[in-house]
Design an enzyme around this catalytic site. Sequence first.
Site, PDB file in Angstrom:
ATOM      1  N   CYS A 125     -22.316 -43.606  60.149  1.00 19.28           N
ATOM      2  CA  CYS A 125     -21.839 -42.288  59.732  1.00 19.28           C
ATOM      3  C   CYS A 125     -20.499 -41.974  60.394  1.00 19.28           C
ATOM      4  O   CYS A 125     -19.710 -42.885  60.686  1.00 19.28           O
ATOM      5  CB  CYS A 125     -22.871 -41.207  60.006  1.00 19.28           C
ATOM      6  SG  CYS A 125     -22.557 -39.682  59.074  1.00 19.28           S
ATOM      7  N   ASP A 194     -27.849 -35.174  64.809  1.00 18.86           N
ATOM      8  CA  ASP A 194     -27.854 -33.804  64.273  1.00 18.86           C
ATOM      9  C   ASP A 194     -28.848 -32.958  65.038  1.00 18.86           C
ATOM     10  O   ASP A 194     -28.665 -31.748  65.156  1.00 18.86           O
ATOM     11  CB  ASP A 194     -28.203 -33.815  62.782  1.00 18.86           C
ATOM     12  CG  ASP A 194     -26.937 -34.018  61.967  1.00 18.86           C
ATOM     13  OD1 ASP A 194     -26.481 -35.172  61.887  1.00 18.86           O
ATOM     14  OD2 ASP A 194     -26.384 -33.013  61.480  1.00 18.86           O
TER      15      ASP A 194
END
Length: 315
Positions: A125, A194
């Site tokens: 990512c 996250d």
Amino acid sequence: MPLTTTAEAIRSMEIRGAGRIARAAAGALRDHAEMISTDNFTGFRDGMYQAADLLRSTRPTAVSLPNAIHIVMRDLRTATDATDARNGIIRNAEAFIRSSEAAVRTIGMIGANQIRDGDTILTHCNSEAALACIIEAKKQGKEIEVFATEVRPWNQGRLTIEVLNHHEIPTHFIVDSAVRSFINDVDLAIAGADAISADGSVINKIGTSQIALAAHEARTKMIIAAETYKFAPLSSIGLEIPVEERPGSEVLADEIAQKYPFVRVRNPVFDRTPGTYIDLIVTEEGVIPPEYAPLIIREHLGWRVSDLDSHLFGT
Ligand code: RUB
């Protein structure tokens, strides 16, 4: 930027990545507090609570978002005067933005200690915190190489290769499904987060858990780079962190999907990696094993069950 514009930019992923989302939310709350001109405390507080609800509804998984809202608005519970409340929010928002940027720099310095001269690193990512470690290692003069994944369906890997290329770091760009084929060429995998749960599990971009699994099998070290405000207080009272599922059209265009009435496209955008597959978590407070997550929630975030406030945490 008006509050609704920021909220929409987060929802549509124009602003993305847990740290950036948190700073954008803090900035939006500061600007909104400046904009609500009323001297009436209740009116001001209700306006801020509505703003918090709107921001919190934009992306469900990044715990950085409710944590940033809580940090920025924490004095609102005890305030009685609109001016004091407004000033408190502005002060807290600016302090949060500064400390969030400083945290990334500190994580970079600490995380770079995990990287040796000659290492090949796999990243997934586009994580500011993970990239900070890699960039700092390069700045220290270490000869490193990186494998960066593509990251379907949003292609965040292209943002990552742009940064790595800018820093002149030799990089291999691979499709997500090539990770296991290359894992034996890799010395260390680094990803961001996250959300980190009280049980030490990490929620990050879909595919992180497969990388952790491949790394575990290959005895390759897997580390997570994450600011302390990515730890999820509500997980310590057993509330699950929701995993966002976005529209299937992000994976397969509607006009193609329509041809296959028996096919349903699934698009979860994060997954959970158990703490047992993570060697350590690099925070701005130092490196910790995943089992220390409750300590960060209690001692560093200073969170207690008595802090539970539906307006600030969205429970
Ligand atoms: C971003 C993502 C990142 C984390 C950490 O997902 O999974 O790894 O947010 O990033 P999305 P950072 O693109 O869907 O927001 O370290 O920059 O906070």
